[in-house]
Design a protein around this motif. Structure first.
Motif, PDB file in Angstrom:
ATOM      1  N   THR A 166     -37.286  32.559 -15.940  1.00  0.00           N
ATOM      2  CA  THR A 166     -37.278  32.693 -17.477  1.00  0.00           C
ATOM      3  C   THR A 166     -37.477  34.358 -17.517  1.00  0.00           C
ATOM      4  N   MET A 167     -38.464  34.599 -16.605  1.00  0.00           N
ATOM      5  CA  MET A 167     -38.967  36.040 -16.721  1.00  0.00           C
ATOM      6  C   MET A 167     -37.769  36.852 -16.197  1.00  0.00           C
ATOM      7  N   LYS A 168     -36.708  36.605 -15.380  1.00  0.00           N
ATOM      8  CA  LYS A 168     -35.678  37.245 -15.116  1.00  0.00           C
ATOM      9  C   LYS A 168     -34.779  37.478 -16.293  1.00  0.00           C
ATOM     10  N   ALA A 169     -34.468  36.267 -17.057  1.00  0.00           N
ATOM     11  CA  ALA A 169     -33.741  36.318 -18.305  1.00  0.00           C
ATOM     12  C   ALA A 169     -34.210  37.266 -19.334  1.00  0.00           C
ATOM     13  N   LYS A 170     -35.498  37.194 -19.419  1.00  0.00           N
ATOM     14  CA  LYS A 170     -36.059  37.951 -20.545  1.00  0.00           C
ATOM     15  C   LYS A 170     -36.232  39.746 -19.867  1.00  0.00           C
ATOM     16  N   ALA A 171     -35.849  39.920 -18.811  1.00  0.00           N
ATOM     17  CA  ALA A 171     -36.274  41.301 -18.293  1.00  0.00           C
ATOM     18  C   ALA A 171     -35.304  42.033 -18.944  1.00  0.00           C
ATOM     19  N   PHE A 174     -36.952  44.255 -21.394  1.00  0.00           N
ATOM     20  CA  PHE A 174     -37.937  44.969 -20.909  1.00  0.00           C
ATOM     21  C   PHE A 174     -37.368  45.985 -19.785  1.00  0.00           C
ATOM     22  N   ASP A 175     -36.258  46.650 -19.996  1.00  0.00           N
ATOM     23  CA  ASP A 175     -35.675  47.666 -19.220  1.00  0.00           C
ATOM     24  C   ASP A 175     -35.058  47.157 -18.063  1.00  0.00           C
ATOM     25  N   ASN A 176     -34.755  46.047 -18.135  1.00  0.00           N
ATOM     26  CA  ASN A 176     -34.412  45.101 -16.865  1.00  0.00           C
ATOM     27  C   ASN A 176     -35.378  45.373 -15.727  1.00  0.00           C
ATOM     28  N   ILE A 178     -38.678  43.293 -14.267  1.00  0.00           N
ATOM     29  CA  ILE A 178     -39.257  41.925 -14.460  1.00  0.00           C
ATOM     30  C   ILE A 178     -40.829  42.052 -14.399  1.00  0.00           C
ATOM     31  N   SER A 179     -41.230  43.209 -13.703  1.00  0.00           N
ATOM     32  CA  SER A 179     -42.565  43.336 -13.723  1.00  0.00           C
ATOM     33  C   SER A 179     -43.336  43.697 -15.129  1.00  0.00           C
ATOM     34  N   LYS A 180     -42.415  43.983 -16.084  1.00  0.00           N
ATOM     35  CA  LYS A 180     -42.910  44.368 -17.598  1.00  0.00           C
ATOM     36  C   LYS A 180     -42.952  43.123 -18.406  1.00  0.00           C
ATOM     37  N   VAL A 181     -42.598  42.069 -17.918  1.00  0.00           N
ATOM     38  CA  VAL A 181     -42.375  41.032 -18.703  1.00  0.00           C
ATOM     39  C   VAL A 181     -43.827  40.039 -18.472  1.00  0.00           C
ATOM     40  N   PRO A 182     -44.159  39.929 -19.790  1.00  0.00           N
ATOM     41  CA  PRO A 182     -45.468  39.035 -19.560  1.00  0.00           C
ATOM     42  C   PRO A 182     -45.233  37.762 -19.221  1.00  0.00           C
ATOM     43  N   HIS A 183     -46.373  37.510 -18.311  1.00  0.00           N
ATOM     44  CA  HIS A 183     -46.188  36.192 -17.480  1.00  0.00           C
ATOM     45  C   HIS A 183     -46.495  34.724 -18.241  1.00  0.00           C
ATOM     46  N   THR A 184     -47.282  35.125 -19.427  1.00  0.00           N
ATOM     47  CA  THR A 184     -47.774  33.893 -20.374  1.00  0.00           C
ATOM     48  C   THR A 184     -47.566  34.201 -21.927  1.00  0.00           C
ATOM     49  N   VAL A 185     -47.028  33.036 -22.651  1.00  0.00           N
ATOM     50  CA  VAL A 185     -46.595  33.159 -24.109  1.00  0.00           C
ATOM     51  C   VAL A 185     -47.581  32.178 -24.847  1.00  0.00           C
ATOM     52  N   LEU A 186     -47.475  32.166 -26.018  1.00  0.00           N
ATOM     53  CA  LEU A 186     -47.989  31.173 -26.918  1.00  0.00           C
ATOM     54  C   LEU A 186     -46.547  30.614 -27.389  1.00  0.00           C
ATOM     55  N   THR A 187     -46.512  29.083 -27.345  1.00  0.00           N
ATOM     56  CA  THR A 187     -45.303  28.499 -27.920  1.00  0.00           C
ATOM     57  C   THR A 187     -45.582  27.198 -28.822  1.00  0.00           C
TER      58      THR A 187
END
Length: 263
Positions: A166-171, A174-176, A178-187
Motif C-alpha cells: 500500500t505504501m508503494k502504491a501511495k508513493a 509523495f514524489d515517488n 516511499i520513505s515519505k509515505v506515513p506508515h499509519t493512518v486513521l481509517t
C-alpha cells in the motif's frame, strides 16, 4: 449484493454520480434531517466527484443539507499537505459545491489522542442517525478504506498500519519516495462501512480484477475486506468490464442478464 457491470470507467462514474444524486434528491434533506454520505479518497472517485460538481453547478443537486464523513486520513500529515484527505476533498469536491464546513467530518491525523478521535468520529456518525450511503473504492488486494487484508470484518474507526504494498502504491503522491509515505493512518473500519444503510463500492481496471472476483465469486473472509459487501442488505458493487476479467463467463452473463431486467 447487487452487481452492476458497465463498459468502462466513464460509464462507471456516470452511473455512480447519477445514483448518488438520485439518493440525495429522493431524500429531500433538510437542516433538521440531512442526508449523510460517506466518501473516499483515491483515483477512482475523482471522476464521480467531477460529475457531482457538474450536477451541482447545473442546479440539479445541492450539498447544503448533506453531511459528509470521509473515510480516512494519514497520521502525522498536515491537513494542508496536498496528500491529505482534507486537501483532496477540498480540491475535488468541497470547494466547488455548496457544502457547509460544519457538515464535513474528516479525521484529524495530528491529534494527540487517536483513540478519542476515532471514538468521537463513530459517535458523530451515530448522532447524525447513521450513514445513509457509504461510497468507497476497492484496492487491488481487496481493501476498502485502509482496511487491508486480514482486517477484522467487525472493525470500527481506528489506527491502521499500512502494508509495504500500500505504501508503494501511495508513493506516487509523495514524489515517488516511499520513505515519505506515513506508515499509519486513521481509517473507518469494515464494520463502520457495513453499518451504513447502503454501500456502493467502485472498481475500475484490470488491476481490480482479483478483488472483483473475490468480492463476487469468493466467500466472505477477512483476507478480502471487500467480500464483506456480500453480507450487506443493500450493497452495490459497481465495476467496469476490465475489472471483471477474472470472473467466470457464466457469472458475467448471469449478472448482466439480471441487471438488464432491473427496475
Amino acid at each position: 449484493m447487487r452487481v452492476v457491470i458497465k463498459k468502462d470507467y466513464e460509464e462507471v462514474t456516470d452511473w455512480a454520480a447519477t445514483y448518488i444524486a438520485y439518493k440525495i434528491n429522493r431524500a429531500r434533506p433538510t437542516p433538521e434531517k440531512p442526508f449523510v454520505l460517506g466518501l473516499p479518497m483515491g483515483d477512482t472517485p475523482k471522476g464521480v466527484y467531477k460529475k457531482l460538481v457538474e450536477l451541482n453547478h447545473k442546479g440539479k443537486l445541492s450539498f447544503a443539507n448533506v453531511v459528509i464523513f470521509c473515510m480516512n486520513e494519514f497520521i502525522g500529515l498536515d491537513k494542508k499537505a496536498p496528500q491529505s484527505c482534507h486537501s483532496y476533498m477540498n480540491e475535488y469536491l468541497l470547494k466547488h459545491v455548496d457544502s457547509k464546513a460544519v457538515n464535513v467530518y474528516i479525521l484529524d491525523g495530528n491529534t494527540k489522542n487517536y483513540e478519542k478521535e476515532c471514538a468521537n468520529f463513530e459517535l458523530a456518525i451515530r448522532q447524525k442517525g447513521g450513514i445513509d450511503l457509504f461510497v468507497g473504492g476497492v484496492g487491488a488486494d481487496g481493501h476498502i478504506a485502509f482496511n487491508e487484508p486480514f482486517s477484522s470484518l467487525s472493525s470500527q474507526t481506528r489506527v491502521k498500519t499500512l502494508t509495504t504494498e500500500t505504501m508503494k502504491a501511495k508513493a506516487k503522491l509523495f514524489d515517488n519516495d516511499i520513505s515519505k509515505v506515513p506508515h499509519t493512518v486513521l481509517t473507518v473500519g469494515i464494520g463502520t462501512i457495513m453499518s451504513a444503510k447502503e454501500v456502493l463500492i467502485l472498481a475500475s481496471g484490470e488491476k481490480k480484477s482479483a478483488a472483483t472476483k473475490a468480492a463476487i465469486e469468493g466467500g466472505v473472509n477477512h483476507k478480502w475486506a471487500v467480500s464483506a459487501l456480500q453480507m450487506h442488505r443493500h450493497g452495490i458493487y459497481l465495476c467496469d468490464e476490465d475489472a471483471t476479467s477474472k470472473l467466470d463467463k457464466d457469472t458475467i452473463s448471469y449478472l448482466k442478464d439480471i441487471e438488464r431486467n432491473a427496475y
